[in-house]
Design a protein around this motif. Sequence first.
Motif, mmCIF file in Angstrom:
data_model
loop_
_atom_site.group_PDB
_atom_site.id
_atom_site.type_symbol
_atom_site.label_atom_id
_atom_site.label_comp_id
_atom_site.label_asym_id
_atom_site.label_seq_id
_atom_site.Cartn_x
_atom_site.Cartn_y
_atom_site.Cartn_z
ATOM 1 N N ARG A 112 0.718 -1.276 0.028
ATOM 2 C CA ARG A 112 0.042 -0.013 -0.012
ATOM 3 C C ARG A 112 0.857 1.070 0.054
ATOM 4 N NH1 ARG A 112 -5.294 0.803 0.733
ATOM 5 N NH2 ARG A 112 -5.591 -1.043 1.257
ATOM 6 N N SER A 116 0.819 4.320 -2.943
ATOM 7 C CA SER A 116 0.733 5.509 -2.744
ATOM 8 C C SER A 116 1.698 6.326 -3.208
ATOM 9 C CB SER A 116 0.378 5.690 -1.224
ATOM 10 O OG SER A 116 0.567 7.045 -0.742
ATOM 11 N N ILE A 118 3.929 5.430 -5.650
ATOM 12 C CA ILE A 118 4.105 5.313 -7.212
ATOM 13 C C ILE A 118 2.838 6.275 -7.952
ATOM 14 C CG2 ILE A 118 2.973 3.770 -8.946
ATOM 15 C CD1 ILE A 118 4.431 1.486 -7.669
ATOM 16 N N ILE A 119 1.784 6.314 -7.125
ATOM 17 C CA ILE A 119 1.002 7.344 -7.846
ATOM 18 C C ILE A 119 1.410 8.967 -8.183
ATOM 19 C CG2 ILE A 119 -1.367 8.446 -7.347
ATOM 20 C CD1 ILE A 119 -2.283 5.945 -6.297
ATOM 21 N N GLN A 172 -8.292 -2.610 -7.192
ATOM 22 C CA GLN A 172 -8.991 -1.423 -7.152
ATOM 23 C C GLN A 172 -9.680 -1.746 -5.692
ATOM 24 O OE1 GLN A 172 -10.711 1.494 -9.648
ATOM 25 N NE2 GLN A 172 -12.646 0.248 -9.086
ATOM 26 N N LEU A 175 -7.314 -1.337 -3.002
ATOM 27 C CA LEU A 175 -6.715 0.110 -2.798
ATOM 28 C C LEU A 175 -7.682 1.017 -2.020
ATOM 29 C CD1 LEU A 175 -3.994 0.866 -3.809
ATOM 30 C CD2 LEU A 175 -4.823 1.768 -5.868
ATOM 31 N N HIS A 176 -8.858 0.910 -2.729
ATOM 32 C CA HIS A 176 -10.082 1.791 -2.182
ATOM 33 C C HIS A 176 -10.618 1.485 -1.102
ATOM 34 C CE1 HIS A 176 -10.595 4.862 -5.920
ATOM 35 N NE2 HIS A 176 -9.333 4.716 -5.211
ATOM 36 N N ARG A 177 -10.401 0.059 -0.546
ATOM 37 C CA ARG A 177 -11.309 -0.555 0.540
ATOM 38 C C ARG A 177 -12.723 -0.613 0.211
ATOM 39 N NH1 ARG A 177 -6.936 2.660 3.289
ATOM 40 N NH2 ARG A 177 -5.684 1.353 4.715
ATOM 41 N N ARG B 112 -5.689 12.708 -9.020
ATOM 42 C CA ARG B 112 -4.568 11.827 -8.566
ATOM 43 C C ARG B 112 -4.103 12.207 -6.918
ATOM 44 N NH1 ARG B 112 -1.096 8.756 -11.470
ATOM 45 N NH2 ARG B 112 -1.765 9.403 -13.249
ATOM 46 N N ASN B 115 -6.653 10.477 -4.835
ATOM 47 C CA ASN B 115 -6.359 8.995 -4.882
ATOM 48 C C ASN B 115 -5.130 8.574 -4.031
ATOM 49 O OD1 ASN B 115 -7.880 6.730 -6.826
ATOM 50 N ND2 ASN B 115 -8.253 8.967 -7.446
ATOM 51 N N SER B 116 -4.091 9.433 -4.246
ATOM 52 C CA SER B 116 -2.743 9.264 -3.310
ATOM 53 C C SER B 116 -3.056 9.173 -1.778
ATOM 54 C CB SER B 116 -1.830 10.308 -3.829
ATOM 55 O OG SER B 116 -0.610 9.996 -2.795
ATOM 56 N N ILE B 118 -6.204 8.839 -0.534
ATOM 57 C CA ILE B 118 -7.198 7.727 -0.111
ATOM 58 C C ILE B 118 -6.686 6.548 0.214
ATOM 59 C CG2 ILE B 118 -8.853 6.232 -1.270
ATOM 60 C CD1 ILE B 118 -10.282 8.747 -2.525
ATOM 61 N N ILE B 119 -5.652 6.233 -0.609
ATOM 62 C CA ILE B 119 -4.948 4.797 -0.130
ATOM 63 C C ILE B 119 -4.538 4.730 1.234
ATOM 64 C CG2 ILE B 119 -3.010 3.512 -0.983
ATOM 65 C CD1 ILE B 119 -3.252 4.569 -3.693
ATOM 66 N N SER B 120 -3.810 5.814 1.716
ATOM 67 C CA SER B 120 -3.282 5.572 3.214
ATOM 68 C C SER B 120 -4.393 6.214 4.074
ATOM 69 C CB SER B 120 -1.969 6.497 3.105
ATOM 70 O OG SER B 120 -1.800 7.676 2.469
ATOM 71 N N PRO B 122 -8.032 5.764 5.347
ATOM 72 C CA PRO B 122 -9.161 4.998 5.644
ATOM 73 C C PRO B 122 -10.442 5.886 5.693
ATOM 74 C CG PRO B 122 -7.696 3.930 6.769
ATOM 75 C CD PRO B 122 -7.081 5.011 6.504
ATOM 76 N N TYR B 128 -14.882 8.996 0.286
ATOM 77 C CA TYR B 128 -15.006 9.107 -1.171
ATOM 78 C C TYR B 128 -16.071 8.044 -1.490
ATOM 79 C CZ TYR B 128 -13.370 7.655 -5.781
ATOM 80 O OH TYR B 128 -13.312 7.244 -6.997
ATOM 81 N N ARG B 129 -16.123 6.925 -1.065
ATOM 82 C CA ARG B 129 -17.088 6.025 -1.536
ATOM 83 C C ARG B 129 -18.533 6.525 -1.162
ATOM 84 N NH1 ARG B 129 -14.275 2.745 1.685
ATOM 85 N NH2 ARG B 129 -15.448 2.617 3.294
ATOM 86 N N HIS B 171 -9.096 2.664 -14.612
ATOM 87 C CA HIS B 171 -8.726 3.406 -13.537
ATOM 88 C C HIS B 171 -7.078 3.126 -13.203
ATOM 89 C CE1 HIS B 171 -8.472 4.463 -9.090
ATOM 90 N NE2 HIS B 171 -9.259 5.384 -9.600
ATOM 91 N N GLN B 172 -7.018 1.515 -13.214
ATOM 92 C CA GLN B 172 -5.466 1.230 -12.779
ATOM 93 C C GLN B 172 -4.598 1.516 -13.803
ATOM 94 O OE1 GLN B 172 -4.515 -2.924 -10.878
ATOM 95 N NE2 GLN B 172 -4.234 -3.162 -13.226
ATOM 96 N N LEU B 175 -3.786 5.147 -13.133
ATOM 97 C CA LEU B 175 -3.009 5.396 -11.662
ATOM 98 C C LEU B 175 -1.806 4.915 -11.748
ATOM 99 C CD1 LEU B 175 -4.505 6.462 -9.186
ATOM 100 C CD2 LEU B 175 -4.904 4.157 -8.425
ATOM 101 N N HIS B 176 -1.323 3.920 -12.633
ATOM 102 C CA HIS B 176 -0.125 3.354 -12.569
ATOM 103 C C HIS B 176 0.825 3.760 -13.891
ATOM 104 C CE1 HIS B 176 -0.195 -0.266 -9.694
ATOM 105 N NE2 HIS B 176 -0.217 1.028 -8.993
#
Lengths: 199, 199
Positions: A112, A116, A118-119, A172, A175-177, B112, B115-116, B118-120, B122, B128-129, B171-172, B175-176
Amino acid sequence: MPDAKKPNPARRNERSRHAILDAARELIREVGYAKVSIEAIAARAGVGKQTIYRWWPSKGAVIFDSFLALSDNPEQEGMALPDTGDIEADLKLVMRATAAEFADPDFEAPIRALNSEIISNPDLAAQYRDRLARPVQDAKKARLRSAQQAGQLAPDADLDLLLDVLYAPLHQRWLHRSGPLTAEYADALVDITLKAFRP
Amino acid sequence: MPDAKKPNPARRNERSRHAILDAARELIREVGYAKVSIEAIAARAGVGKQTIYRWWPSKGAVIFDSFLALSDNPEQEGMALPDTGDIEADLKLVMRATAAEFADPDFEAPIRALNSEIISNPDLAAQYRDRLARPVQDAKKARLRSAQQAGQLAPDADLDLLLDVLYAPLHQRWLHRSGPLTAEYADALVDITLKAFRP
């Protein structure tokens, strides 16, 4: 002529390298990526900051290598997917294992952190693609080609697209839980992917 | 009785709010998420730090709202996907537009950054959800149900899984940065998804 009293520099370097990579992983798990610093990694590993900067250009690069060291290193070892002749069973095995890894807090924390980073870091994203994602992708494609030859996938199936469709939803969701990482979800992805790409 | 000489607090608050959200977006574009601070946002917006902390608990939360303000706000406006009666044409239109947005540096930079974070984070992932992903997901599912009724999708198709398979690969890839975000890729995803979920 080797001198037994002098420490072996290669061995010492190797020891420092391992200590640094272990420290990076430990710190990520303990405090999270954002709070890990090169200083903290150096202190935990018992080396100077300069030692780290001699081998790695950035925090992201150390973390990347600490992650590579954790997993089977696809650069060094040959890697292959199971091939029992049954593509559905083999993919379900692999996808269930992947889902279980992502659901494991100890395993997923460094990945994770890497994601984070890499993005927002295109250089690290390129390293990730070339050194980690591509070798793994190649191993997966070898298994899919064998399924094509066995008539279990369409002969003209776009295997890169197939792998995107199979893996990206799981990635995904992790990543987005956004949902549980279950064997059922892994199986559903395999079933729908095989339906989409069957002959 | 309203007093014309006194500034209207509601209007002043609204102006400050907009200034803060604009400043957050500008700074992300200029220096990147990691280097944006609450202090810098406050200075750029011409407000005190306390004003920001009164309305938002964290940097991530400000950035989330600055992103919501940029797009059509699904919380406030009714949102719907095009429905010409042709699910393939409608999905290709939407997926091509999504790919084009992700390929646009101005548009994608704040997403972006979000997203970065959001990943770390929760909590932010949950925001976001609930506030962004779910309303959009509901609008997409409404269009898919209409396609099911028209016999263009299997009556028992799992629409959440369908949307994962359709969107997660794009999306992936974004993102990558693992491949080009083209109309061809958007079309290929629609084609393979419809193949997998057709009656």
